[in-house]
Design an enzyme around this catalytic site. Structure first.
Site, PDB file in Angstrom:
ATOM      1  N   ASN A  21       0.368  -1.327  -0.063  1.00  0.00           N
ATOM      2  CA  ASN A  21      -0.023   0.309   0.008  1.00  0.00           C
ATOM      3  C   ASN A  21       0.893   1.650   0.003  1.00  0.00           C
ATOM      4  O   ASN A  21       1.135   1.941  -0.689  1.00  0.00           O
ATOM      5  CB  ASN A  21      -1.070  -0.093   1.086  1.00  0.00           C
ATOM      6  CG  ASN A  21      -2.079  -0.944   0.433  1.00  0.00           C
ATOM      7  OD1 ASN A  21      -2.713  -0.512   0.383  1.00  0.00           O
ATOM      8  ND2 ASN A  21      -2.131  -1.668   1.434  1.00  0.00           N
ATOM      9  N   HIS A 117      -8.702  -1.639   6.383  1.00  0.00           N
ATOM     10  CA  HIS A 117      -8.927  -2.642   6.046  1.00  0.00           C
ATOM     11  C   HIS A 117      -9.196  -3.611   5.035  1.00  0.00           C
ATOM     12  O   HIS A 117     -10.432  -2.926   4.738  1.00  0.00           O
ATOM     13  CB  HIS A 117      -9.637  -2.978   7.290  1.00  0.00           C
ATOM     14  CG  HIS A 117      -9.684  -3.651   7.936  1.00  0.00           C
ATOM     15  ND1 HIS A 117      -8.803  -4.543   9.252  1.00  0.00           N
ATOM     16  CD2 HIS A 117     -11.005  -4.785   8.084  1.00  0.00           C
ATOM     17  CE1 HIS A 117      -9.930  -5.339   9.821  1.00  0.00           C
ATOM     18  NE2 HIS A 117     -10.155  -5.746   8.982  1.00  0.00           N
TER      19      HIS A 117
HETATM   20  C1  GRF Z   1      -3.934  -4.558   3.958  1.00  0.00           C
HETATM   21  O1  GRF Z   1      -3.749  -5.749   3.842  1.00  0.00           O
HETATM   22  C2  GRF Z   1      -4.161  -3.359   4.921  1.00  0.00           C
HETATM   23  O2  GRF Z   1      -5.617  -3.153   4.753  1.00  0.00           O
HETATM   24  C3  GRF Z   1      -4.327  -4.157   6.297  1.00  0.00           C
HETATM   25  O3  GRF Z   1      -2.263  -3.975   5.991  1.00  0.00           O
HETATM   26  C4  GRF Z   1      -1.868  -5.000   4.913  1.00  0.00           C
HETATM   27  C5  GRF Z   1      -0.782  -4.181   4.468  1.00  0.00           C
HETATM   28  O4  GRF Z   1      -0.372  -4.785   3.721  1.00  0.00           O
HETATM   29  N1  GRF Z   1      -4.031  -2.782   6.604  1.00  0.00           N
HETATM   30  P1  GRF Z   1       1.261  -3.735   3.090  1.00  0.00           P
HETATM   31  O5  GRF Z   1       1.825  -3.716   3.849  1.00  0.00           O
HETATM   32  O6  GRF Z   1       0.357  -2.603   2.836  1.00  0.00           O
HETATM   33  O7  GRF Z   1       1.202  -5.139   2.033  1.00  0.00           O
END
Ligand code: GRF
Length: 199
Positions: A21, A117
């Site tokens: 992300n 989330h």
């Molecule tokens: C994501 O699925 C987010 O929704 C959750 O943690 C995960 C993080 O994934 N809170 P990344 O580290 O961004 O790949």
């Protein structure tokens, strides 16, 4: 004033893991010069996580310290707060930050902390949301962006997007779909919040 050029909203992204992300946000920032946010600081409780590497590669300042390096969580958060103030951060966005935000940061950034989330909250809060959705045999799950409060994934919801669950999908398949949606929804929602609130 119409046509006035406004400064960007200075944001900090909090991470603990893979950082896909964070990468999506950094890529979005690069590709869309009119995005109203600027990532000025990445904060992590896991100094050796992949997300921290991604931030460093992109040349973004990083605060990465383990909680155990401090006498307690309040001292840890006070140090983060000092860094946030140093970088003049207006909005915090959690992106896979695997820690409950405590009163020190919540009070300083009340209604200015967003989280993403991987479920349609209030369904499936907690760390295993994708697995839980599969185990519950739902036909759809999704992604939620919400404000952070004292609870676990409980604050006011800002945006949601549905992800259909197809028969036979594995956890890895569903995770991939969910992530793809997250990577689109988060930059767009952050922009919306900043514009709506004129931050
Ligand atoms: C994501 O699925 C987010 O929704 C959750 O943690 C995960 C993080 O994934 N809170 P990344 O580290 O961004 O790949």
């Amino acid at each position: 004033m119409p046509g006035q050029i406004r400064g960007k909203c200075r944001i900090s992204v909090f991470v603990s893991g893979t950082g896909t992300n964070l990468q999506a946000l950094m890529d979005y920032q690069q590709l869309h010069p009119d995005w109203p946010a600027e990532i000025v600081l990445v904060v992590s409780d896991k100094p050796r996580c992949q997300a921290v590497d991604r931030a460093r590669r992109a040349g973004i300042p990083v605060f990465a310290n383990e909680v155990k390096a401090y006498p307690d969580k309040a001292a840890y958060e006070a140090d983060i707060l000092r860094a946030l103030q140093e970088y003049d951060v207006a909005l915090i966005v959690l992106a896979g930050y695997m820690r409950l935000v405590g009163p020190t940061l919540l009070n300083a950034y009340r209604n200015r902390i967003l989280n993403i989330h991987p479920s349609l909250l209030p369904a499936f809060p907690g760390r295993t949301a994708v697995r839980d959705a599969l185990a519950a045999n739902v036909s759809e799950t999704g992604v939620t962006v919400h404000y952070v409060d004292e609870g676990i994934d409980t604050g006011p919801i800002v945006a949601q997007r549905v992800v259909p669950v197809e028969p036979g999908m594995t956890e890895a398949d569903l995770l991939e779909r969910v992530h793809a949606v997250e990577h689109e929804l988060y930059p767009a929602t952050i922009a919306q919040v900043i514009m709506d609130r004129q931050m």
